[in-house]
Design a protein around this motif. Sequence first.
Motif, PDB file in Angstrom:
ATOM      1  N   SER A 298      10.900  48.003 -60.636  1.00 51.44           N
ATOM      2  CA  SER A 298      11.419  48.602 -59.343  1.00 51.44           C
ATOM      3  C   SER A 298      10.943  47.656 -58.250  1.00 51.44           C
ATOM      4  CB  SER A 298      10.622  49.878 -59.252  1.00 51.44           C
ATOM      5  OG  SER A 298      11.468  50.697 -60.114  1.00 51.44           O
ATOM      6  N   VAL A 299      11.767  47.704 -57.071  1.00 48.57           N
ATOM      7  CA  VAL A 299      11.574  47.044 -55.888  1.00 48.57           C
ATOM      8  C   VAL A 299      10.880  47.968 -54.960  1.00 48.57           C
ATOM      9  CG1 VAL A 299      12.816  45.983 -54.105  1.00 48.57           C
ATOM     10  CG2 VAL A 299      13.691  45.794 -56.206  1.00 48.57           C
ATOM     11  N   LEU A 300       9.758  47.340 -54.495  1.00 53.07           N
ATOM     12  CA  LEU A 300       8.911  47.748 -53.395  1.00 53.07           C
ATOM     13  C   LEU A 300       9.632  48.208 -52.057  1.00 53.07           C
ATOM     14  CD1 LEU A 300       6.049  49.273 -53.040  1.00 53.07           C
ATOM     15  CD2 LEU A 300       5.313  47.061 -52.335  1.00 53.07           C
TER      16      LEU A 300
ATOM     17  N   GLY B  14      12.441  51.388 -55.591  1.00 49.42           N
ATOM     18  CA  GLY B  14      13.922  51.576 -55.831  1.00 49.42           C
ATOM     19  C   GLY B  14      14.426  50.871 -57.016  1.00 49.42           C
ATOM     20  N   ASN B  15      15.135  51.449 -57.730  1.00 50.05           N
ATOM     21  CA  ASN B  15      15.675  50.606 -58.878  1.00 50.05           C
ATOM     22  C   ASN B  15      17.262  51.007 -59.294  1.00 50.05           C
ATOM     23  OD1 ASN B  15      15.517  52.762 -60.919  1.00 50.05           O
ATOM     24  ND2 ASN B  15      13.573  52.292 -61.168  1.00 50.05           N
TER      25      ASN B  15
ATOM     26  N   ILE C 154      15.439  55.892 -56.122  1.00 49.76           N
ATOM     27  CA  ILE C 154      14.449  55.805 -55.013  1.00 49.76           C
ATOM     28  C   ILE C 154      13.182  56.921 -55.649  1.00 49.76           C
ATOM     29  CG2 ILE C 154      13.681  56.055 -52.525  1.00 49.76           C
ATOM     30  CD1 ILE C 154      15.886  54.041 -53.050  1.00 49.76           C
ATOM     31  N   ILE C 155      12.306  56.110 -55.778  1.00 50.58           N
ATOM     32  CA  ILE C 155      11.007  56.933 -56.467  1.00 50.58           C
ATOM     33  C   ILE C 155       9.735  56.989 -55.522  1.00 50.58           C
ATOM     34  CG2 ILE C 155       9.712  57.076 -58.666  1.00 50.58           C
ATOM     35  CD1 ILE C 155      12.697  54.855 -58.987  1.00 50.58           C
TER      36      ILE C 155
ATOM     37  N   ASN D 272      18.543  44.336 -52.431  1.00 59.71           N
ATOM     38  CA  ASN D 272      18.980  44.039 -53.279  1.00 59.71           C
ATOM     39  C   ASN D 272      20.172  43.006 -53.425  1.00 59.71           C
ATOM     40  OD1 ASN D 272      17.742  44.700 -56.172  1.00 59.71           O
ATOM     41  ND2 ASN D 272      19.371  46.404 -56.552  1.00 59.71           N
ATOM     42  N   SER D 273      21.052  43.233 -52.288  1.00 55.69           N
ATOM     43  CA  SER D 273      21.902  42.209 -51.907  1.00 55.69           C
ATOM     44  C   SER D 273      21.460  40.859 -51.358  1.00 55.69           C
ATOM     45  CB  SER D 273      22.925  42.809 -50.876  1.00 55.69           C
ATOM     46  OG  SER D 273      22.356  42.961 -49.672  1.00 55.69           O
TER      47      SER D 273
END
Length: 181
Positions: free
Chosen positions: A30-32, A43-44, A64-65, A177-178
């Motif tokens: 997951s991305v911080l 997010g992932n 989104i977590i 992400n992009s």
Amino acid sequence: MKSKNMRIGDNYAIHCYKHDGHIYNSYEYSVLLDVKKDYIVVGNNKVKVIEEDGRVWYTKEPAIIFYYKNRWYNVIVQFKKNDIYYYCNIASPTIIEGRVIKYIDYDLDLRGFPDGTYKILDEAEYEYHKKKMNYPKEIDTIVKEELKKLIKLYIKKDGAFDIETAKKYYEKFMLLNSNKS
């Protein structure tokens, strides 16, 4: 939860355990997105999940977590094709070790729907594991109280349930992400 080693855009694995200490499932990354005093946001999208029995599957949509340091739940905001849904795990407060987000899952889940309704899930599973793993009375009390607090937040659309907040983090996730492509 602030840590000088945590950087926005870094990847973190997620490990979900059961009360007896065995790993229940793990999410590859997951991305911080944000680090606050009491919680973090990641997010992932289409992330690999490995279940305790070895089964592998991939999440279907961006999520989104919100993971909390002092709350007994986490909140997953799911961005499905036509609307936003919520999946909330009743779980121990989150800890972070290195690049791994960890928590203990206590079975009960809250599912939130776009029309504002909700459903409590897995009550039988909670009762089964409570007996099997000997949850202390204190844990049982905390879990039930935190579920009540979570429902109140959901009804009021506070915190992670505020749609504008969720959309802000979604946009940040999509941008990060992009940039990695």
